[in-house]
Design an enzyme around this catalytic site. Structure first.
Site, mmCIF file in Angstrom:
data_model
loop_
_atom_site.group_PDB
_atom_site.id
_atom_site.type_symbol
_atom_site.label_atom_id
_atom_site.label_comp_id
_atom_site.label_asym_id
_atom_site.label_seq_id
_atom_site.Cartn_x
_atom_site.Cartn_y
_atom_site.Cartn_z
ATOM 1 N N SER A 143 -65.603 88.327 35.603
ATOM 2 C CA SER A 143 -66.726 87.316 36.130
ATOM 3 C C SER A 143 -66.781 86.742 37.442
ATOM 4 O O SER A 143 -65.895 87.176 38.054
ATOM 5 C CB SER A 143 -66.314 86.038 35.194
ATOM 6 O OG SER A 143 -66.894 84.990 35.514
ATOM 7 N N TYR A 178 -60.027 79.474 33.283
ATOM 8 C CA TYR A 178 -60.961 80.889 32.957
ATOM 9 C C TYR A 178 -60.955 81.718 34.129
ATOM 10 O O TYR A 178 -60.789 83.016 33.831
ATOM 11 C CB TYR A 178 -62.615 80.208 32.476
ATOM 12 C CG TYR A 178 -63.597 81.522 32.335
ATOM 13 C CD1 TYR A 178 -63.419 82.435 31.442
ATOM 14 C CD2 TYR A 178 -64.825 81.607 33.152
ATOM 15 C CE1 TYR A 178 -64.303 83.605 31.289
ATOM 16 C CE2 TYR A 178 -65.412 82.715 33.142
ATOM 17 C CZ TYR A 178 -65.401 83.612 32.117
ATOM 18 O OH TYR A 178 -66.171 84.762 32.070
#
Length: 355
Positions: A143, A168
């Site tokens: 990501s 995350y």
């Protein structure tokens, strides 16, 4: 890197009912000959399961698609899938996504993004047992969140990314580290893809453009973070799928280093639009396309429904991808304009929710 023909391959896609996973599976089933696409998904209720059901319904029309419901954190299930189908290409897209959700629900991220990814790596490792050919290429989702608050833009995969600003992001960086270790130790060809704000029809409802649309339809206020001074490198889903497919076809080469041990057949790329958009401009284009599609009336007063608010914990002010390595190695660069992408989303939203 050498070219691999995906026709005739057995391809495992985890997160196959998800946004990227379902679109990738659909593309492979539609375009490839004699392919078997094994889709694994837990079908959890992080967002509306009806959306996942609709994606799966489309996929069920392809005889080359096989669906298994389950969680990658279930090691025995992952092992069973590898034993049964012996996938040659593995695309790991299953993950708990979202920056803000990771602040309040960390367990979900540890289970899926760490334990689940470890199980995939272990299954890839053991696919070579007893001198079998094993997995030819592991492609996995990272990501843009790993870049945290990097001041240098555009973000390059050469940048130092060891100061994550969310759990995350930390789990995604961990995936890259684990994949590198497994590539080095067990000679597993692996490629990580840092996705930049993926959007489009049937996307994730927790993404801003989707949430904004829902709220505007209900006449509610939309909150624009950092007082609108955010920039995002929005990447249209079709561009993402094309990029993933091109990466699947070219695994990093296995080579022996000077120490007589394998050089890790490991690569990492950004997939983004290389063109960040201001959040206020984005909202303006979205509003115009929602009116154009008939989702909202022509006289809708957007100014009355906008609220500028401070930055949220874990968020970053800008995402901006340096995609030069992707262009160099795969002759590919995402090119769908934000307006065209949001137009397709607005048309889909009208059809899915309002017809």
């Amino acid at each position: 890197m050498s070219y691999t023909d995906l026709n005739g391959k057995r391809i495992l896609i985890t997160g196959a009912a998800g946004f990227i996973g379902s679109n990738l599976a659909k593309r492979l089933c539609r375009e490839l000959e004699d392919v078997t696409v094994i889709g694994l998904d837990s079908m959890n209720d992080y967002y509306d399961v009806k959306l996942k059901d609709a994606r799966l319904k489309e996929l069920s029309e392809y005889p080359s698609f096989v669906f298994v419901q389950g969680n990658i954190a279930d090691k025995s299930l992952v092992t069973e899938i590898f034993d049964t189908y012996t996938p040659q290409i593995v695309v790991n897209l299953a993950a708990q996504a979202g920056v803000r959700y990771s602040i309040t629900n960390p367990d979900a991220y540890i289970e899926s993004n760490l334990i689940g990814f470890y199980n995939i790596l272990e299954a890839c490792r053991h696919s070579y047992d007893n001198n079998r050919t094993g997995v030819e290429h592991l492609v996995y989702a990272s990501s843009s969140s790993v870049y945290g608050s990097n001041k240098k833009v555009p973000y390059s995969t050469e940048d130092k990314v060891d100061q994550p600003v969310s759990l995350y992001a930390a789990t995604k960086k961990s995936n890259e580290l684990l994949a590198h270790a497994y590539s080095k130790l067990y000679n597993i060809p692996s490629t990580g893809l840092r996705f930049f704000t993926v959007y489009g029809p049937a996307g994730r409802p927790d993404m801003a453009y989707f949430g904004f649309t829902d709220k505007l339809c209900k006449g509610e206020m939309i909150q624009i973070y950092n007082y609108g001074n955010c920039k995002r490198d929005f990447t249209y889903i079709d561009d993402i799928v094309t990029g993933v497919e091109k990466v699947m076809e070219k695994a990093p080469d296995k080579m022996i280093g000077e120490d007589g041990l394998p050089e890790p057949p490991y690569a990492l790329y950004n997939i983004g639009n290389n063109s960040p958009e201001n959040l206020l401009d984005f909202v303006q284009i979205l509003s115009e396309e929602l009116v154009r599609a008939g989702v909202l009336p022509k006289d809708y007063d957007f100014e009355k429904h906008k609220e500028l608010v401070p930055m949220q914990p874990g968020d970053v002010p800008v995402t901006y991808a340096d995609t030069s390595a992707l262009e160099r190695d795969f002759s590919f660069k995402p090119n769908t304009s934000l307006r065209e992408g949001l137009r397709q989303f607005a048309k889909w939203y009208k059809e899915f929710y309002m017809s």
